[in-house]
Design a protein around this motif. Structure first.
Motif, PDB file in Angstrom:
ATOM      1  N   ASN A 223      -6.537 -13.228  -1.071  1.00  0.00           N
ATOM      2  CA  ASN A 223      -5.751 -12.070  -1.512  1.00  0.00           C
ATOM      3  C   ASN A 223      -5.244 -11.321  -0.291  1.00  0.00           C
TER       4      ASN A 223
ATOM      5  N   PRO B  22      -4.351  -7.999   1.832  1.00  0.00           N
ATOM      6  CA  PRO B  22      -4.815  -6.606   1.796  1.00  0.00           C
ATOM      7  C   PRO B  22      -3.764  -5.716   1.143  1.00  0.00           C
ATOM      8  N   HIS B  23      -4.198  -4.555   0.638  1.00  0.00           N
ATOM      9  CA  HIS B  23      -3.262  -3.588   0.052  1.00  0.00           C
ATOM     10  C   HIS B  23      -2.223  -3.212   1.101  1.00  0.00           C
TER      11      HIS B  23
ATOM     12  N   ASN C 245      -3.035  -2.737   5.681  1.00  0.00           N
ATOM     13  CA  ASN C 245      -2.953  -4.099   6.224  1.00  0.00           C
ATOM     14  C   ASN C 245      -2.298  -4.096   7.592  1.00  0.00           C
TER      15      ASN C 245
ATOM     16  N   PHE D  27      -8.835  -3.621   0.417  1.00  0.00           N
ATOM     17  CA  PHE D  27      -8.471  -4.406  -0.777  1.00  0.00           C
ATOM     18  C   PHE D  27      -8.897  -3.597  -1.989  1.00  0.00           C
TER      19      PHE D  27
ATOM     20  N   LYS E 170     -10.326  -6.176  -5.542  1.00  0.00           N
ATOM     21  CA  LYS E 170     -10.146  -7.630  -5.455  1.00  0.00           C
ATOM     22  C   LYS E 170     -11.365  -8.311  -4.842  1.00  0.00           C
TER      23      LYS E 170
ATOM     24  N   LEU F 267     -12.908 -11.247  -2.529  1.00  0.00           N
ATOM     25  CA  LEU F 267     -12.347 -11.849  -1.311  1.00  0.00           C
ATOM     26  C   LEU F 267     -12.927 -13.226  -1.040  1.00  0.00           C
TER      27      LEU F 267
END
Ligand code: ACM
Length: 754
Positions: A615, A617-618, A622, A648, A651, A653
């Motif tokens: 995923n 990162p937001h 990031n 994140f 989510k 990881l």
């Protein structure tokens, strides 16, 4: 030869001519005008210059005249003059905020449709004048400017609930906003920690709600919480508010008062417990964060709020009243028999429906007073009140949703508009709430979310910077947090986005700093701060330095000593052959003009290798990209918003590191941030897999609410190429904690492989 001789003589004559007059200031206007053309020559301002404005423009004309008389020591005339500055109304101009400024050798003509437009023209003219003056005349560059704003709403907010700021400072703040053509001041007047507006009908708001017994020391994340033991508070009397409203109106600033409801109401409930759902006696809050107190939607509560609004609308001529609506905790409504019955009898879906009922009812009352409401984006939950304007703060989603419902929106997303965030990654920055919002990011802000088409974009009124003051006690610090980010936002809201250019802005800002100095504003200056970055080319690791603004020399050391103007001059990326500390700063000759950038690079086996994530990162967390997890540099111990920490939201990881070939691994360590007040929780477990032939499940213990949770696992001579870390997200925020029920963030920094 002849030609060059001719040229030299020509230049000599030419320069002699112009040296008779002082050199005119070259235009460095902020916010950058819509169009601007330099014309050759200067206008000479002297005591023989007349300043003439029509009746409708007499206040603006006086404002200009006062500046020229008092600040520049030139007493202009009103008639029989050599030249003149003429302020005229021109009804062919369409936009109320537009102005046309023509400066030629004989005259200055400022045309606008309204006094407001003239005021903005005058602000531009002031930026073409010196800050102080001792000579008899001043040269002004001839030019033509046609200028108008991109957005009609250009706002700055100030929270006076967490900390109270005196009347004189509020005026100073309004004054500088007006010089930047900002037209709205959003005054956040009521909070859990203090009620700051005098309401004559309810004296306990002044006696009780305006004061708290003590205040939290340090950051909310510091455990255990400590308090200063000192009573703190204050409020603005109605007389003072009228004085401020008049002061703002003289500067064409509209003040939007915010009276928070139904949440952020603990101070009012402390004064009048019957406004709450439990009837329990509570105190004005002494620390930051969310509280469960909420107004109970009883008839008596609405009567109280309507009385408050009655007094508020008398004080503020603004078309809008902000009713808050954010972060309203529903626990007390869930537990209240009265609220549950109300939900049933009004046929509401749930507590969100009740919030919508609450806001809609107050909106109707406020509409009946000829005003409209603005609310934070939570007012979308359970349905929007008719003609409500939405202030989108939790990103841009609220704005998009409201626009789809054909409501006006104002953009204040945390990612670009929260000036209580850090503005530099330097560890020595004064304490802030968290996050990271540098000047360039503010400047880059485009208030129109990219998801909106041209037609929908018309619902975007503009944008606003927010200054929450949990960690801002003094006006000096407030100025430091606000400036220069306010200036970047002023340009992001006034200037057409296709004209914006950050490099050009920085050069104008360097010039504008002299004006801030003259106004005695304690602005932050990170223009020459150093940034660094690990570069990996094949197996060689280097550290690259750059300054926020180019043009000055960078000196650095690699032996942990402080850099001086005699330290190595930086020109090319610095080779990193072993673990080391690099320190660097910008210099203007021998003068250090930045703080010291200091970085410790730890050479471990994964540095510069390949990393993959399941995923991303937001997007707000990031900054360093996935490579930041294996770049040899650890994130800040106090801040998760730097470019080493990756965030994140909700989510799980899966991180895989490819060491390139099988290497001996003896330990793996990493760190998690655990700031529960910011919805950040360290995960509970981690599973490590080596080349699909070894796997180990580990638990992570977040002992004692530590802000940093370190994880380390040792091995004995494992040979491995691919390392996989599976890190499930913690889950949902537990009941009773701030943000209960929301998904949590996972923040992770360096993964060290030894
Ligand atoms: C907000 O920051 N709670 C609007």
């Amino acid at each position: 030869m002849k030609l060059s001789l001719f040229l030299s003589i020509f230049l000599l004559i030419f320069s002699n001519c112009s040296s008779k007059n002082e050199k005119a200031i070259q235009p460095q206007i902020i916010p950058l005008p819509h169009s601007q053309n330099i014309i050759e020559g200067n206008f000479i301002l002297s005591k023989e210059t007349a300043i003439i404005g029509g009746y409708e423009l007499k206040d603006v004309t006086n404002y200009l005249n006062n500046f020229i008389t008092n600040d520049l020591n030139i007493k202009s005339t009103s008639k029989e003059a050599k030249n003149g500055i003429h302020l005229l109304i021109d009804t062919t101009i369409k936009n109320d905020e537009e102005y046309h400024l023509l400066i030629d050798k004989k005259k200055i003509l400022l045309k606008s449709k309204t006094a407001k437009g003239a005021f903005y023209g005058v602000q531009t003219l002031l930026q073409l004048l010196p800050i102080a003056n001792t000579s008899k005349s001043i040269s002004i560059q001839c030019l033509e400017i046609k200028d108008k704003p991109q957005f009609s709403y250009r706002g700055m907010h100030l929270d006076v609930g967490r900390h109270f700021f005196p009347v004189n400072f509020i005026k100073k703040y309004i004054d500088i906003l007006s010089r930047l053509k900002i037209n709205t001041f959003h005054w956040h007047l009521t909070e859990d920690q203090g009620w700051r507006i005098e309401i004559k009908k309810y004296p306990k708001l002044q006696e009780i709600a305006a004061y708290r017994n003590e205040t939290l020391i340090g950051h909310y994340n510091d455990q255990p919480h400590k308090f200063d033991g000192k009573k703190y508070g204050g409020y603005y009397s109605q007389k003072e508010i009228k004085e401020i409203v008049k002061y703002a109106s003289d500067r064409f600033i509209d003040i939007i008062p915010e009276i928070e409801m139904p949440g952020h109401s603990q101070a009012a409930i402390a004064a009048y417990p019957e406004l709450g759902c439990t009837g329990d006696s509570v105190k004005v809050a002494t620390k930051w964060g969310g509280f469960k107190e909420i107004y109970c939607p009883k008839e008596t509560t609405f009567a109280f709020l309507e009385d408050v609004i009655d007094e508020v609308v008398e004080l503020f001529p603004s078309k809008y009243i902000h009713i808050g609506g954010d972060e309203a905790p529903k626990t007390n409504w869930k537990n209240s028999k009265y609220c549950q019955e109300l939900i049933k009898s009004k046929n509401l879906k749930d507590e969100h429906g009740l919030q919508s009922y609450f806001i809609s009812r107050m909106a109707k009352y406020i509409n009946s007073k000829g005003k409209q409401i603005i609310g934070w984006d939570e007012i979308l939950e359970g349905g929007l009140a008719p003609n409500a304007t939405v202030m989108s703060w939790r990103g841009t989603k609220g704005a998009i949703e409201a626009v789809k419902q054909k409501h006006h929106v104002i953009l204040t997303p945390m990612s670009h508009c929260y000036f209580d965030y850090y503005q530099s990654e330097n560890e020595k920055e004064p304490l802030a709430i968290g996050g990271y919002l540098p000047l360039e990011k503010v400047y880059s802000f485009n208030p129109i979310p990219k998801e909106l088409n041209e037609e929908e974009a018309k619902y975007v009124l503009g944008a606003q910077g927010n200054i929450w003051t949990e960690y801002i006690k003094t006006s000096d610090k407030l100025e430091y947090m606000a400036f220069p980010r306010v200036i970047a936002l002023a340009e992001a809201t006034w200037t057409k986005s296709s004209l914006k250019n950050y490099t050009d802005f920085k050069h104008r800002l360097i010039h504008f700093q002299n004006r801030l100095d003259a106004l005695n504003i304690n602005y932050a200056n990170h223009l020459y701060e150093i940034n660094g970055k690990i570069l990996t080319v094949k197996d060689s690791i280097k550290y690259q330095l750059s300054a926020n603004t180019s043009g000055k020399q960078i000196h650095y050391t690699t032996d942990n000593s402080e850099p001086t103007s005699t330290s190595s001059i930086y020109s090319l990326p610095i080779p990193v052959n072993k673990s080391s500390t690099i320190k660097a700063a910008s210099f203007d000759n021998s003068k250090k003009i930045s703080t010291i950038h200091s970085v410790s690079i730890y050479k471990h086996k994964a540095l510069g290798k390949k990393i993959t994530l399941n995923n991303s990162p937001h997007k707000s967390y990031n900054a360093g990209g996935k490579e930041a997890l294996i770049n040899g540099i650890s994130g800040s111990n106090e801040r998760y918003g730097d470019k080493e920490w990756l965030g994140f939201w909700g989510k799980d990881l899966i991180i895989t590191i490819d060491l390139g070939s099988s290497l001996e691994v003896n330990s793996i360590s990493t760190r998690f941030y655990n700031a529960n007040g910011q919805w950040i929780y360290a995960p509970k477990k981690i599973e490590i897999t080596f080349d699909e032939n070894f796997s180990s499940k580990e638990t992570i213990n977040a002992f004692n609410n530590n802000l940093l949770v370190e994880f380390k696992k040792q091995f004995k001579n494992k040979k491995v190429r691919f390392i996989t870390l599976k890190i499930p997200n913690y889950g949902y925020i537990p009941e009773g904690k701030q943000g209960a029920g929301n998904k949590v963030w996972t923040f992770i920094d360096e993964i060290v492989i030894d």
